[in-house]
Design an enzyme around this catalytic site. Sequence first.
Site, PDB file in Angstrom:
ATOM      1  N   ILE A  93      25.726   1.366  66.335  1.00 40.60           N
ATOM      2  CA  ILE A  93      26.936   1.773  65.616  1.00 40.60           C
ATOM      3  C   ILE A  93      28.144   1.804  66.547  1.00 40.60           C
ATOM      4  CG2 ILE A  93      26.524   4.266  65.908  1.00 40.60           C
ATOM      5  CD1 ILE A  93      28.240   2.358  62.978  1.00 40.60           C
ATOM      6  N   GLY A 312      20.382   2.217  59.657  1.00 35.75           N
ATOM      7  CA  GLY A 312      21.168   3.425  59.410  1.00 35.75           C
ATOM      8  C   GLY A 312      22.315   3.520  60.402  1.00 35.75           C
ATOM      9  N   GLU A 313      22.671   4.728  60.758  1.00 37.58           N
ATOM     10  CA  GLU A 313      23.747   5.029  61.714  1.00 37.58           C
ATOM     11  C   GLU A 313      25.139   4.686  61.182  1.00 37.58           C
ATOM     12  OE1 GLU A 313      23.108   3.051  65.465  1.00 37.58           O
ATOM     13  OE2 GLU A 313      21.047   3.780  65.658  1.00 37.58           O
ATOM     14  N   GLY A 314      25.215   4.005  60.024  1.00 37.74           N
ATOM     15  CA  GLY A 314      26.484   3.502  59.532  1.00 37.74           C
ATOM     16  C   GLY A 314      26.713   2.041  59.900  1.00 37.74           C
TER      17      GLY A 314
END
Length: 346
Positions: A93, A312-314
């Site tokens: 990210i 995930g994580e954005g």
Amino acid sequence: MIQTQIQPISTALASALLNKINNKTKPLGSLGRLEKLALQVGLIQDTLTPELNKPVMMVFAGDHGIVQAGVSPFPQEVTQQMVFNFLSGGAAINIFSQTNAMQVRVIDAGVNHHFGMVPGLIDAKIGMGTQNFLTTPAMTQAQCEQALTVGISLAHKEFESCSNVMGFGEMGIGNTSSASALMAVLCELPPEQCVGRGTGLDDAGLQKKIDVIKAAVAQHKLDAKDACQVLATFGGFEIAMMVGAMLGAAEKKCVLLIDGFIATSALLVASKMQPEVLEYCVFAHCSNESGHRLLLHYLKAEPLLDLGLRLGEGTGAALAYPLVKAAVNFLNEMASFESANVSQAE
């Protein structure tokens, strides 16, 4: 109960925006989804000349008691280790956000670790991780409301710092189990349709995870209409805080960049509380995590990307942001038939 006042998006400028889009030097509709994006951002900001200012990626971290039931192949310490990785700039990210000039905010919503005064870390800790929701609610109603309130205030703070684009990411070993349970209850679906491999479970691990979620859902017997209680029972502190941040961002008429399965499960909760939040959302991608495609379908969402991501994580939201920029830039900067002296189709 948390109160936010999210206004439905005004459509007063819809006709003028469509006219502006259609009069660019291109065949009608030839920019496809970018045209819908340009229209959406223009309507969110209620202007024919929208601007994207100071994009920020809010990464919420929290630990989950449900890992005690053996639902993840990774130990819980990975959550705190990844927080340090975020802070040192070494995670995916960080790289994707830096590539697209997005600021990253790392928020300790409830990691099972005492960080102390760590530079760059936003200390919003509600508790040292949630309880094991297989046997007891993950958090109290008071903790849930505290997480929501803090999330709203964090989004408002970013808005006050002139950000009008906010992405949402997370880190928390066990949080796909929370997301799966939230989806199963709020969408009234069988847990086996909502549960995936998370951080890499094998077939036996996946079956165990399904069995755990089914048992937990059966144990609590919740009313799907009470989103706050469902969130308190199955959510994580990072998910609850993300719900609040999404509500707070939409209240300030920001563009919300929605990432993968966990972020979309947070949005699912937010939409049950304030349905208007969905109008402000750009769905970045379809995750490879089992259940996400079904959840997107439930929300009537059209993701921009489908890259097989499940980190995930954005990360998906950061990767999709350039498409939003491109949509706004063509609306503002591309020549019209008239300005370019180009003949239109008859």
